[in-house]
Scaffold this motif. Structure first.
Motif, PDB file in Angstrom:
ATOM      1  N   ASN A 141     -24.145  10.261 -23.372  1.00 51.82           N
ATOM      2  CA  ASN A 141     -25.413  10.899 -23.003  1.00 51.82           C
ATOM      3  C   ASN A 141     -26.568  10.821 -23.616  1.00 51.82           C
ATOM      4  O   ASN A 141     -26.853  11.874 -24.738  1.00 51.82           O
ATOM      5  CB  ASN A 141     -24.817  12.566 -22.649  1.00 51.82           C
ATOM      6  CG  ASN A 141     -23.955  13.078 -24.132  1.00 51.82           C
ATOM      7  OD1 ASN A 141     -23.148  12.273 -24.732  1.00 51.82           O
ATOM      8  ND2 ASN A 141     -24.388  13.831 -24.434  1.00 51.82           N
ATOM      9  N   GLY A 142     -27.320   9.747 -23.673  1.00 53.72           N
ATOM     10  CA  GLY A 142     -28.568   9.711 -24.275  1.00 53.72           C
ATOM     11  C   GLY A 142     -28.444   8.844 -25.585  1.00 53.72           C
ATOM     12  O   GLY A 142     -29.578   8.984 -26.295  1.00 53.72           O
ATOM     13  N   PHE A 143     -27.242   8.564 -25.697  1.00 53.17           N
ATOM     14  CA  PHE A 143     -27.251   7.866 -27.097  1.00 53.17           C
ATOM     15  C   PHE A 143     -26.029   6.807 -27.059  1.00 53.17           C
ATOM     16  O   PHE A 143     -25.383   6.674 -25.925  1.00 53.17           O
ATOM     17  CB  PHE A 143     -27.242   8.549 -28.312  1.00 53.17           C
ATOM     18  CG  PHE A 143     -26.014   9.346 -28.189  1.00 53.17           C
ATOM     19  CD1 PHE A 143     -25.777  10.805 -27.535  1.00 53.17           C
ATOM     20  CD2 PHE A 143     -24.847   8.924 -29.090  1.00 53.17           C
ATOM     21  CE1 PHE A 143     -24.739  11.480 -27.377  1.00 53.17           C
ATOM     22  CE2 PHE A 143     -23.646   9.848 -29.064  1.00 53.17           C
ATOM     23  CZ  PHE A 143     -23.601  11.099 -28.311  1.00 53.17           C
ATOM     24  N   VAL A 144     -25.732   5.907 -28.196  1.00 51.80           N
ATOM     25  CA  VAL A 144     -24.622   5.089 -27.958  1.00 51.80           C
ATOM     26  C   VAL A 144     -23.642   5.306 -29.232  1.00 51.80           C
ATOM     27  O   VAL A 144     -23.718   5.764 -30.291  1.00 51.80           O
ATOM     28  CB  VAL A 144     -25.266   3.884 -28.229  1.00 51.80           C
ATOM     29  CG1 VAL A 144     -24.125   2.298 -28.437  1.00 51.80           C
ATOM     30  CG2 VAL A 144     -26.302   3.467 -27.111  1.00 51.80           C
ATOM     31  N   LEU A 145     -22.495   5.341 -28.683  1.00 47.14           N
ATOM     32  CA  LEU A 145     -21.313   5.586 -29.763  1.00 47.14           C
ATOM     33  C   LEU A 145     -20.712   4.122 -29.994  1.00 47.14           C
ATOM     34  O   LEU A 145     -20.353   3.315 -28.999  1.00 47.14           O
ATOM     35  CB  LEU A 145     -19.983   6.363 -29.000  1.00 47.14           C
ATOM     36  CG  LEU A 145     -18.857   6.289 -30.009  1.00 47.14           C
ATOM     37  CD1 LEU A 145     -19.145   7.112 -31.162  1.00 47.14           C
ATOM     38  CD2 LEU A 145     -17.779   7.222 -29.016  1.00 47.14           C
ATOM     39  N   GLY A 146     -20.607   3.720 -31.363  1.00 46.35           N
ATOM     40  CA  GLY A 146     -20.189   2.500 -31.538  1.00 46.35           C
ATOM     41  C   GLY A 146     -19.007   2.527 -32.650  1.00 46.35           C
ATOM     42  O   GLY A 146     -18.898   3.637 -33.480  1.00 46.35           O
ATOM     43  N   THR A 147     -17.888   1.864 -32.266  1.00 50.26           N
ATOM     44  CA  THR A 147     -16.830   1.821 -33.235  1.00 50.26           C
ATOM     45  C   THR A 147     -16.782   0.453 -33.857  1.00 50.26           C
ATOM     46  O   THR A 147     -16.499  -0.525 -33.063  1.00 50.26           O
ATOM     47  CB  THR A 147     -15.478   2.196 -32.288  1.00 50.26           C
ATOM     48  OG1 THR A 147     -15.398   1.294 -31.130  1.00 50.26           O
ATOM     49  CG2 THR A 147     -15.140   3.582 -32.011  1.00 50.26           C
ATOM     50  N   TRP A 148     -16.844   0.357 -35.028  1.00 51.28           N
ATOM     51  CA  TRP A 148     -16.969  -0.967 -35.832  1.00 51.28           C
ATOM     52  C   TRP A 148     -15.998  -1.200 -36.761  1.00 51.28           C
ATOM     53  O   TRP A 148     -15.697  -0.061 -37.480  1.00 51.28           O
ATOM     54  CB  TRP A 148     -18.420  -0.991 -36.357  1.00 51.28           C
ATOM     55  CG  TRP A 148     -18.952  -2.225 -36.852  1.00 51.28           C
ATOM     56  CD1 TRP A 148     -18.550  -3.607 -36.714  1.00 51.28           C
ATOM     57  CD2 TRP A 148     -20.247  -2.303 -37.547  1.00 51.28           C
ATOM     58  NE1 TRP A 148     -19.567  -4.206 -36.952  1.00 51.28           N
ATOM     59  CE2 TRP A 148     -20.364  -3.810 -37.474  1.00 51.28           C
ATOM     60  CE3 TRP A 148     -21.270  -1.652 -38.041  1.00 51.28           C
ATOM     61  CZ2 TRP A 148     -21.495  -4.560 -38.248  1.00 51.28           C
ATOM     62  CZ3 TRP A 148     -22.261  -2.156 -38.654  1.00 51.28           C
ATOM     63  CH2 TRP A 148     -22.412  -3.457 -38.632  1.00 51.28           C
ATOM     64  N   LEU A 149     -15.554  -2.289 -36.930  1.00 52.23           N
ATOM     65  CA  LEU A 149     -14.484  -2.395 -38.193  1.00 52.23           C
ATOM     66  C   LEU A 149     -15.324  -1.804 -39.347  1.00 52.23           C
ATOM     67  O   LEU A 149     -16.313  -2.066 -39.695  1.00 52.23           O
ATOM     68  CB  LEU A 149     -14.452  -3.976 -38.211  1.00 52.23           C
ATOM     69  CG  LEU A 149     -13.602  -4.622 -37.301  1.00 52.23           C
ATOM     70  CD1 LEU A 149     -13.255  -6.277 -37.363  1.00 52.23           C
ATOM     71  CD2 LEU A 149     -12.395  -3.943 -37.014  1.00 52.23           C
ATOM     72  N   ALA A 150     -14.378  -0.983 -40.011  1.00 52.96           N
ATOM     73  CA  ALA A 150     -14.873  -0.270 -41.219  1.00 52.96           C
ATOM     74  C   ALA A 150     -15.504  -1.336 -42.252  1.00 52.96           C
ATOM     75  O   ALA A 150     -16.490  -0.763 -42.956  1.00 52.96           O
ATOM     76  CB  ALA A 150     -13.980   0.511 -41.952  1.00 52.96           C
ATOM     77  N   SER A 151     -15.021  -2.276 -42.672  1.00 53.53           N
ATOM     78  CA  SER A 151     -15.364  -3.214 -43.550  1.00 53.53           C
ATOM     79  C   SER A 151     -16.813  -3.734 -43.152  1.00 53.53           C
ATOM     80  O   SER A 151     -17.568  -3.944 -44.166  1.00 53.53           O
ATOM     81  CB  SER A 151     -14.360  -4.438 -43.549  1.00 53.53           C
ATOM     82  OG  SER A 151     -14.176  -4.933 -42.556  1.00 53.53           O
ATOM     83  N   ALA A 152     -16.895  -4.197 -42.015  1.00 52.56           N
ATOM     84  CA  ALA A 152     -18.325  -4.421 -41.847  1.00 52.56           C
ATOM     85  C   ALA A 152     -19.499  -3.435 -41.520  1.00 52.56           C
ATOM     86  O   ALA A 152     -20.358  -3.443 -42.247  1.00 52.56           O
ATOM     87  CB  ALA A 152     -18.352  -5.079 -40.064  1.00 52.56           C
ATOM     88  N   LEU A 153     -19.113  -2.098 -41.265  1.00 53.68           N
ATOM     89  CA  LEU A 153     -19.948  -1.032 -41.352  1.00 53.68           C
ATOM     90  C   LEU A 153     -20.025  -0.752 -43.076  1.00 53.68           C
ATOM     91  O   LEU A 153     -21.405  -0.518 -43.178  1.00 53.68           O
ATOM     92  CB  LEU A 153     -19.264   0.167 -40.950  1.00 53.68           C
ATOM     93  CG  LEU A 153     -20.179   1.516 -40.934  1.00 53.68           C
ATOM     94  CD1 LEU A 153     -21.562   1.458 -40.497  1.00 53.68           C
ATOM     95  CD2 LEU A 153     -19.254   2.756 -40.375  1.00 53.68           C
ATOM     96  N   GLN A 154     -19.201  -0.607 -43.666  1.00 54.04           N
ATOM     97  CA  GLN A 154     -19.348  -0.343 -45.226  1.00 54.04           C
ATOM     98  C   GLN A 154     -20.309  -1.521 -45.799  1.00 54.04           C
ATOM     99  O   GLN A 154     -21.205  -1.030 -46.659  1.00 54.04           O
ATOM    100  CB  GLN A 154     -17.871  -0.359 -45.975  1.00 54.04           C
ATOM    101  CG  GLN A 154     -17.371   0.949 -45.569  1.00 54.04           C
ATOM    102  CD  GLN A 154     -15.646   0.900 -45.971  1.00 54.04           C
ATOM    103  OE1 GLN A 154     -15.283  -0.423 -46.111  1.00 54.04           O
ATOM    104  NE2 GLN A 154     -15.037   1.649 -46.155  1.00 54.04           N
ATOM    105  N   ALA A 155     -19.992  -2.762 -45.387  1.00 53.80           N
ATOM    106  CA  ALA A 155     -21.130  -3.849 -45.858  1.00 53.80           C
ATOM    107  C   ALA A 155     -22.480  -3.619 -45.233  1.00 53.80           C
ATOM    108  O   ALA A 155     -23.372  -3.599 -46.095  1.00 53.80           O
ATOM    109  CB  ALA A 155     -20.306  -5.288 -45.508  1.00 53.80           C
TER     110      ALA A 155
END
Lengths: 140, 140
Positions: free
Chosen positions: B43-57
């Motif tokens: 609702n007006g934005f985006v939810l992302g689920t990303w591999l934690a290792s990639a997000l941390q990097a």
């Protein structure tokens, strides 16, 4: 089921310190506040900053800590606004995690932690339109 | 500055396990996915689920862990929908943190952790209107 998130609640240790970052740094205005919580009306949902002890008790999760494995993003309309906003947030109690640069997936971004160590990505993403009301739509 | 959050990104260990919770449990549909990330248009934005290792990097923050000191909330239209949704999410890889009950500030809510230990509040809040498009407005 409606594809909807109503609230993002961040646990904070000190509301005045947190407000200095969100009100002073982002220039956002609270919609409601008490001595325990500050709410901000966002683009289709509400951001809450709540004393971490109260949030932990409410969700029955005393183990919740920062930094958590998540990031919030605020997108800006152009590349040249990314680093100045990171700097401005850092000068309002934030801590720079990554200076702005271009990721392999396109656009331009950096990261800053808020005073309670919650991560914010400040980004320019030309593929994702933002309406005048701030509603963001996924695009490729 | 626009009072806007563009993206919430959650770090996940296993995308298929995470999708089972969000697609199977919430009945939400991805708008885009790769072997590293799944995006949901919200609702007006985006939810992302990303591999934690990639997000941390990406955010230069290897110390990021779950459970973080934050919660996301999904509001439902009536009290009697709260516990059934908590149960449904628990049966799709979630873990009940708090069964639904009435908080002192009004409404009705419970909490469930997603498979990566991110907290979700499922709530009925009669004071906060939700539009047909899922946009949520603060109210008292």
């Amino acid at each position: 089921m409606q594809q909807q998130i109503s609230v993002i609640t961040l646990g904070v240790a000190d509301l005045a310190r947190s407000k200095h970052f969100y009100v002073g740094g982002f220039d956002w205005a609270p919609v409601f506040e008490t001595s325990e919580i500050v709410f901000y009306q966002m683009n289709g949902f509400v951001l809450g900053t709540w004393l971490a002890s109260a949030l932990q008790a409410d969700m029955r999760r005393p183990s919740a800590v920062a930094p958590g494995a998540f990031a919030l993003a605020h997108n800006v309309p152009s590349t040249h606004e990314v680093q100045p906003l990171l700097d401005r947030l850092a000068s309002h109690g934030g801590r720079l995690l990554r200076a702005a640069d271009a990721p392999p997936h396109g656009g331009f971004r950096g990261y800053v932690a808020d005073p309670d160590d919650h991560a914010w990505e400040i980004a320019f993403n030309p593929a994702w339109p933002i309406s005048a009301e701030g509603h963001v739509t996924f695009g490729t």
